[in-house]
Motif scaffolding. Structure first.
Motif, mmCIF file in Angstrom:
data_model
loop_
_atom_site.group_PDB
_atom_site.id
_atom_site.type_symbol
_atom_site.label_atom_id
_atom_site.label_comp_id
_atom_site.label_asym_id
_atom_site.label_seq_id
_atom_site.Cartn_x
_atom_site.Cartn_y
_atom_site.Cartn_z
ATOM 1 N N GLU A 211 0.842 -1.195 0.000
ATOM 2 C CA GLU A 211 0.000 0.000 0.000
ATOM 3 C C GLU A 211 0.877 1.245 0.000
ATOM 4 O O GLU A 211 1.921 1.283 0.671
ATOM 5 N N PHE A 212 0.433 2.244 -0.745
ATOM 6 C CA PHE A 212 1.222 3.460 -0.933
ATOM 7 C C PHE A 212 0.300 4.665 -0.811
ATOM 8 O O PHE A 212 -0.753 4.721 -1.458
ATOM 9 N N VAL A 213 0.666 5.610 0.041
ATOM 10 C CA VAL A 213 -0.100 6.848 0.216
ATOM 11 C C VAL A 213 0.876 8.020 0.179
ATOM 12 O O VAL A 213 1.895 8.010 0.880
ATOM 13 N N ALA A 214 0.579 9.025 -0.642
ATOM 14 C CA ALA A 214 1.462 10.188 -0.757
ATOM 15 C C ALA A 214 0.616 11.452 -0.843
ATOM 16 O O ALA A 214 -0.321 11.531 -1.650
ATOM 17 N N ASP A 215 0.939 12.429 0.004
ATOM 18 C CA ASP A 215 0.328 13.757 -0.053
ATOM 19 C C ASP A 215 1.317 14.692 -0.739
ATOM 20 O O ASP A 215 2.343 15.080 -0.159
ATOM 21 N N LEU A 216 1.003 15.074 -1.965
ATOM 22 C CA LEU A 216 1.872 15.921 -2.757
ATOM 23 C C LEU A 216 1.480 17.390 -2.592
ATOM 24 O O LEU A 216 0.405 17.704 -2.076
ATOM 25 N N SER A 224 -2.544 3.912 -3.597
ATOM 26 C CA SER A 224 -2.562 2.717 -4.418
ATOM 27 C C SER A 224 -2.340 1.494 -3.542
ATOM 28 O O SER A 224 -1.592 1.548 -2.561
ATOM 29 N N SER A 225 -2.992 0.399 -3.881
ATOM 30 C CA SER A 225 -2.821 -0.846 -3.137
ATOM 31 C C SER A 225 -2.853 -2.015 -4.106
ATOM 32 O O SER A 225 -3.659 -2.041 -5.041
ATOM 33 N N ALA A 226 -1.965 -2.976 -3.883
ATOM 34 C CA ALA A 226 -1.913 -4.194 -4.693
ATOM 35 C C ALA A 226 -1.727 -5.375 -3.758
ATOM 36 O O ALA A 226 -0.912 -5.316 -2.828
ATOM 37 N N ARG A 227 -2.458 -6.453 -4.014
ATOM 38 C CA ARG A 227 -2.371 -7.636 -3.157
ATOM 39 C C ARG A 227 -2.383 -8.895 -4.025
ATOM 40 O O ARG A 227 -3.252 -9.066 -4.876
ATOM 41 N N VAL A 242 -4.235 -11.373 -8.299
ATOM 42 C CA VAL A 242 -3.591 -10.094 -8.040
ATOM 43 C C VAL A 242 -4.663 -9.008 -8.200
ATOM 44 O O VAL A 242 -5.214 -8.834 -9.294
ATOM 45 N N ILE A 243 -4.970 -8.318 -7.113
ATOM 46 C CA ILE A 243 -5.956 -7.239 -7.131
ATOM 47 C C ILE A 243 -5.233 -5.910 -6.926
ATOM 48 O O ILE A 243 -4.528 -5.726 -5.923
ATOM 49 N N TRP A 244 -5.415 -4.991 -7.866
ATOM 50 C CA TRP A 244 -4.717 -3.704 -7.823
ATOM 51 C C TRP A 244 -5.750 -2.583 -7.934
ATOM 52 O O TRP A 244 -6.523 -2.528 -8.876
ATOM 53 N N ASN A 245 -5.750 -1.699 -6.932
ATOM 54 C CA ASN A 245 -6.624 -0.534 -6.918
ATOM 55 C C ASN A 245 -5.777 0.728 -6.803
ATOM 56 O O ASN A 245 -4.682 0.715 -6.235
#
Length: 310
Positions: A211-216, A224-227, A242-245
């Motif tokens: 999981e990736f979270v970024a405040d630019l 984004s999340s991938a499992r 593989v589920i990617w959102n």
């Protein structure tokens, strides 16, 4: 009915340094039969399954013993660990008696049996490191359990054996309030055996995710999340998913009241999910269709503003 209960707790704490705690406890309880177990309403909608009541049912009597130890570090780099053991036994356990006649009709009746056992051990570990504005955290949760459930099949005593092992871990990295990256792992193993001569059925699920979270700057947020999930069960072919959102949002306006959001669900178009469960005599592995792939653009307005004089 005599319902004893006792517990003992030992603590040793130095504020700002560490905290020890050890607990031991024993308690008993009792449950009376439900009305529908004593006198079941006969449902004739199915010609091959009938549930009958049993007016001779008695209340069960449960023994529960628990022992746990925990340690917590209370300083700049916090850490904690907890171990717990739990054991349950039940006298006059209300179980099932299933009888199949020569036509294949199943007649189910609740009965009192002895020999119910449930043992489990849990472990939790957490650790954090803080360096300037960067933080690294790690957490591990695991549980191992074993359960024996007595019942009757065609008037013969049978024991259902269930065992499970689960473990969840999370490794996270955060930088102030701007960035968060998390690695997730899950292991789930379940075994079920019905009777001493039966074959052991097993299901194993391994899942790893990112999981990736970024405040630019300028109010832009990326998420984004991938499992990836691997599932394998007795007499069934292995399955890999593989589920990617992903999601991106943009806040605008003087008070950041307006938001534009773009969402992408199931980018790889797998549209599947895996569900596992077990009970006294079954081990279920279910593959289902999940919410199908979609891409969505949304507009939002937030009228409330917190802080200041407004």
């Amino acid at each position: 009915m005599f319902i004893p209960e006792a517990s003992l707790t030992y603590t040793d704490r130095i504020t700002g340094a560490r905290n020890w705690e050890i607990k031991a406890g024993y308690k008993t309880s009792s449950d009376i039969p439900y009305v529908d177990q004593l006198a079941q309403f006969i449902d004739s909608s199915s010609l091959y399954y009938f549930q009958l009541g049993n007016r001779n049912l008695r209340s069960n009597y449960q023994h529960n013993f628990e022992l746990s130890a925990s340690w917590q570090q209370e300083n700049t780099y916090p850490a904690s660990i907890r171990l717990a053991i739990n054991a349950v036994s039940i006298e006059n356990y209300i179980s099932d008696s299933n009888y199949y006649d020569n036509r294949g009709v199943n007649i189910n009746t609740p009965v009192n049996v002895s020999g119910y056992r449930d043992h489990a051990a849990d472990m939790r570990f957490t650790k954090a490191f803080v360096i300037n504005k960067k933080q690294i955290t790690y957490a591990l949760n695991s549980r191992i359990s074993s359960r024996s459930v007595p019942l009757f099949a065609n008037n013969l005593p049978v024991t259902s054996e269930q065992k499970s092992l689960t473990a969840n871990s999370e490794l996270g990295y955060t930088y102030s309030t701007y960035l968060g990256i998390y690695l997730l792992s899950t292991l789930d193993i379940r075994q079920s055996k019905f009777g001493s001569d039966a074959r052991t059925n097993q299901n194993m699920t391994i899942s790893n995710g990112l999981e990736f979270v970024a405040d630019l700057p300028k109010g832009i947020r990326l998420n984004s999340s991938a499992r990836m999930t691997h599932n394998r069960a007795t007499n069934l072919p292995g399955t890999d998913l593989v589920i990617w959102n992903a999601q991106m949002s943009y806040r605008m306006g003087k008070k950041q009241n307006y938001e534009v959001k773009f969402t992408a669900n199931d980018i790889l178009n797998k549209t599947q999910g895996i569900y596992t469960s077990s009970n006294a005599n079954t081990l279920v592995v279910r593959r289902t269709n999940a919410l199908q792939q979609y891409f969505l653009v949304g507009l939002a307005y937030y009228p409330r503003f917190f802080g200041g004089n407004n």
